[in-house]
Design a protein around this motif. Structure first.
Motif, mmCIF file in Angstrom:
data_model
loop_
_atom_site.group_PDB
_atom_site.id
_atom_site.type_symbol
_atom_site.label_atom_id
_atom_site.label_comp_id
_atom_site.label_asym_id
_atom_site.label_seq_id
_atom_site.Cartn_x
_atom_site.Cartn_y
_atom_site.Cartn_z
ATOM 1 N N GLU A 66 0.699 -1.383 0.025
ATOM 2 C CA GLU A 66 -0.026 -0.239 -0.028
ATOM 3 C C GLU A 66 0.890 1.201 -0.191
ATOM 4 O OE1 GLU A 66 -3.105 2.084 3.148
ATOM 5 O OE2 GLU A 66 -3.115 0.030 3.069
ATOM 6 N N LEU A 67 1.981 1.259 0.996
ATOM 7 C CA LEU A 67 2.992 2.357 0.929
ATOM 8 C C LEU A 67 3.742 2.826 -0.445
ATOM 9 C CD1 LEU A 67 4.193 1.702 4.465
ATOM 10 C CD2 LEU A 67 2.707 3.908 3.795
ATOM 11 N N ALA A 68 3.922 1.694 -0.840
ATOM 12 C CA ALA A 68 4.784 1.643 -2.169
ATOM 13 C C ALA A 68 4.161 2.044 -3.396
ATOM 14 C CB ALA A 68 5.409 0.307 -2.347
ATOM 15 N N GLY A 69 2.717 1.698 -3.156
ATOM 16 C CA GLY A 69 1.862 1.739 -4.539
ATOM 17 C C GLY A 69 1.819 0.776 -5.422
ATOM 18 N N ALA A 70 2.175 -0.478 -4.953
ATOM 19 C CA ALA A 70 2.788 -1.844 -5.940
ATOM 20 C C ALA A 70 1.720 -2.941 -5.338
ATOM 21 C CB ALA A 70 4.220 -2.075 -5.650
ATOM 22 N N ALA A 71 1.511 -4.073 -6.082
ATOM 23 C CA ALA A 71 0.958 -5.302 -5.954
ATOM 24 C C ALA A 71 1.955 -5.944 -4.725
ATOM 25 C CB ALA A 71 0.512 -6.141 -7.036
ATOM 26 N N PRO A 72 0.945 -6.375 -3.712
ATOM 27 C CA PRO A 72 1.746 -7.433 -2.854
ATOM 28 C C PRO A 72 2.547 -8.365 -3.316
ATOM 29 C CG PRO A 72 -0.704 -7.036 -2.247
ATOM 30 C CD PRO A 72 -0.703 -6.541 -3.629
ATOM 31 N N ALA A 73 2.174 -9.067 -4.340
ATOM 32 C CA ALA A 73 3.156 -10.073 -5.084
ATOM 33 C C ALA A 73 4.450 -9.533 -5.562
ATOM 34 C CB ALA A 73 2.431 -10.963 -6.132
ATOM 35 N N ALA A 74 4.190 -8.228 -6.071
ATOM 36 C CA ALA A 74 5.627 -7.602 -6.658
ATOM 37 C C ALA A 74 6.541 -7.264 -5.292
ATOM 38 C CB ALA A 74 5.268 -6.410 -7.467
ATOM 39 N N VAL A 75 5.829 -6.872 -4.309
ATOM 40 C CA VAL A 75 6.524 -6.284 -3.304
ATOM 41 C C VAL A 75 7.062 -7.473 -2.679
ATOM 42 C CG1 VAL A 75 6.354 -5.300 -1.006
ATOM 43 C CG2 VAL A 75 5.064 -4.234 -2.676
ATOM 44 N N SER A 76 6.542 -8.447 -2.572
ATOM 45 C CA SER A 76 7.018 -9.848 -1.929
ATOM 46 C C SER A 76 8.256 -10.220 -2.736
ATOM 47 C CB SER A 76 6.173 -10.896 -1.840
ATOM 48 O OG SER A 76 6.511 -12.085 -1.300
ATOM 49 N N GLN A 77 8.215 -10.029 -4.122
ATOM 50 C CA GLN A 77 9.526 -10.418 -4.810
ATOM 51 C C GLN A 77 10.793 -9.469 -4.673
ATOM 52 O OE1 GLN A 77 8.313 -10.710 -8.863
ATOM 53 N NE2 GLN A 77 7.324 -12.644 -8.495
ATOM 54 N N HIS A 78 10.393 -8.285 -4.365
ATOM 55 C CA HIS A 78 11.217 -7.223 -4.182
ATOM 56 C C HIS A 78 11.839 -7.668 -2.725
ATOM 57 C CE1 HIS A 78 10.821 -4.798 -7.410
ATOM 58 N NE2 HIS A 78 9.550 -4.492 -7.343
ATOM 59 N N LEU A 79 11.300 -7.890 -1.659
ATOM 60 C CA LEU A 79 11.458 -8.180 -0.530
ATOM 61 C C LEU A 79 12.536 -9.535 -0.592
ATOM 62 C CD1 LEU A 79 8.432 -7.568 1.711
ATOM 63 C CD2 LEU A 79 10.562 -6.249 1.976
ATOM 64 N N ALA A 80 11.956 -10.510 -1.254
ATOM 65 C CA ALA A 80 13.101 -11.554 -1.178
ATOM 66 C C ALA A 80 14.607 -11.342 -1.595
ATOM 67 C CB ALA A 80 12.226 -12.793 -2.167
ATOM 68 N N LYS A 81 14.511 -10.438 -2.858
ATOM 69 C CA LYS A 81 15.671 -10.028 -3.329
ATOM 70 C C LYS A 81 16.675 -9.281 -2.357
ATOM 71 C CE LYS A 81 14.256 -10.248 -8.091
ATOM 72 N NZ LYS A 81 13.899 -9.721 -9.313
ATOM 73 N N LEU A 82 15.800 -8.154 -1.789
ATOM 74 C CA LEU A 82 16.538 -7.383 -0.795
ATOM 75 C C LEU A 82 17.089 -8.129 0.331
ATOM 76 C CD1 LEU A 82 14.056 -4.471 -0.926
ATOM 77 C CD2 LEU A 82 16.356 -4.401 -1.681
ATOM 78 N N ARG A 83 16.216 -9.281 0.704
ATOM 79 C CA ARG A 83 16.690 -10.025 1.885
ATOM 80 C C ARG A 83 17.878 -10.890 1.499
ATOM 81 N NH1 ARG A 83 12.458 -13.859 5.034
ATOM 82 N NH2 ARG A 83 13.451 -14.581 6.622
ATOM 83 N N LEU A 84 17.871 -11.475 0.413
ATOM 84 C CA LEU A 84 19.027 -12.123 -0.232
ATOM 85 C C LEU A 84 20.438 -11.311 -0.061
ATOM 86 C CD1 LEU A 84 17.833 -14.487 -2.934
ATOM 87 C CD2 LEU A 84 18.713 -15.318 -0.947
ATOM 88 N N ALA A 85 20.003 -9.920 -0.461
ATOM 89 C CA ALA A 85 21.301 -9.241 -0.457
ATOM 90 C C ALA A 85 21.639 -8.696 0.862
ATOM 91 C CB ALA A 85 20.905 -7.815 -1.221
ATOM 92 N N GLY A 86 21.044 -9.068 2.054
ATOM 93 C CA GLY A 86 21.116 -8.549 3.317
ATOM 94 C C GLY A 86 20.607 -7.243 3.672
ATOM 95 N N LEU A 87 19.896 -6.803 2.921
ATOM 96 C CA LEU A 87 19.536 -5.440 3.080
ATOM 97 C C LEU A 87 18.038 -5.192 4.111
ATOM 98 C CD1 LEU A 87 19.807 -3.861 -0.285
ATOM 99 C CD2 LEU A 87 21.210 -3.442 1.586
ATOM 100 N N VAL A 88 17.457 -6.248 4.059
ATOM 101 C CA VAL A 88 16.235 -6.514 4.804
ATOM 102 C C VAL A 88 16.165 -7.793 5.813
ATOM 103 C CG1 VAL A 88 14.775 -5.009 3.583
ATOM 104 C CG2 VAL A 88 14.722 -7.389 3.244
ATOM 105 N N LYS A 89 15.446 -7.847 6.755
ATOM 106 C CA LYS A 89 15.432 -9.337 7.415
ATOM 107 C C LYS A 89 13.822 -9.407 7.791
ATOM 108 C CE LYS A 89 16.678 -6.848 11.807
ATOM 109 N NZ LYS A 89 17.559 -6.677 12.937
ATOM 110 N N GLY A 90 13.560 -10.652 7.958
ATOM 111 C CA GLY A 90 12.156 -10.864 8.218
ATOM 112 C C GLY A 90 11.896 -11.556 9.629
ATOM 113 N N ARG A 91 10.827 -11.746 10.189
ATOM 114 C CA ARG A 91 10.392 -12.205 11.469
ATOM 115 C C ARG A 91 8.930 -12.793 11.403
ATOM 116 N NH1 ARG A 91 7.291 -10.583 15.648
ATOM 117 N NH2 ARG A 91 6.614 -8.698 14.916
ATOM 118 N N ARG A 92 9.103 -13.991 11.607
ATOM 119 C CA ARG A 92 7.662 -14.708 11.338
ATOM 120 C C ARG A 92 6.898 -14.704 12.689
ATOM 121 N NH1 ARG A 92 5.439 -17.710 7.440
ATOM 122 N NH2 ARG A 92 7.563 -17.779 6.265
#
Length: 119
Positions: free
Chosen positions: A50-76
Motif C-alpha cells: 500500500e505504501l509503495a503503490g505496488a501489488a503485494p506479489a511484486a513487493v514480496s518479490q522485491h523483499l525476497a531479493k533485498l533479503r538475499l542481499a542482506g538489506l532487509v530481514k524478516g520475522r515470522r
C-alpha cells in the motif's frame, strides 16, 4: 600518481562486488520506497504494498531479493512475516542517495563548495 597519496587503499574485490550488488538492488523506485518505509519501522507485505503503490506479489518479490542481499530481514509471527531494515547501514545508504537526489532535484550546490560558502 596514486602512490603519492598517503594511506591510499583500494577496496578489495569482494567489497567492490558486494557494494555493487547492494547498489544494483537499490536501483529500483519500488525497492527504495519499501526500504524507506521499513526504516520507519517493521511492516508486513500488505502494508508495504500500500505504501509503495505496488501489488503485494511484486513487493514480496522485491523483499525476497533485498533479503538475499542482506538489506532487509524478516520475522515470522504465525502465518505472517514482518520485515525490517537489516541495520543502520541501510539507512545510511538510503539517506545519502535521497539527499543527493534532493540536491539534484532542487539544483542545490554541494556542501562545502565555493558557491555554497558565498551564499
Amino acid at each position: 600518481m596514486h602512490s603519492s597519496i598517503e594511506n591510499f587503499e583500494m577496496p578489495n574485490e569482494e567489497q567492490v562486488h558486494l557494494a555493487a550488488e547492494s547498489l544494483r538492488l537499490l536501483a529500483d523506485p519500488t525497492r527504495i520506497k519499501v526500504l524507506w518505509a521499513l526504516l520507519q519501522g517493521e511492516s508486513s507485505v500488505a502494508c508495504l504494498a500500500e505504501l509503495a503503490g505496488a501489488a503485494p506479489a511484486a513487493v514480496s518479490q522485491h523483499l525476497a531479493k533485498l533479503r538475499l542481499a542482506g538489506l532487509v530481514k524478516g520475522r515470522r509471527e504465525g502465518t505472517f512475516v514482518y520485515y525490517s531494515a537489516a541495520d543502520d547501514h541501510v539507512k545510511g545508504l538510503l539517506d545519502q542517495a535521497l539527499f543527493h537526489a534532493d540536491h539534484l532535484d532542487r539544483n542545490l550546490p554541494e556542501e562545502g563548495s565555493s558557491s555554497a560558502q558565498s551564499a
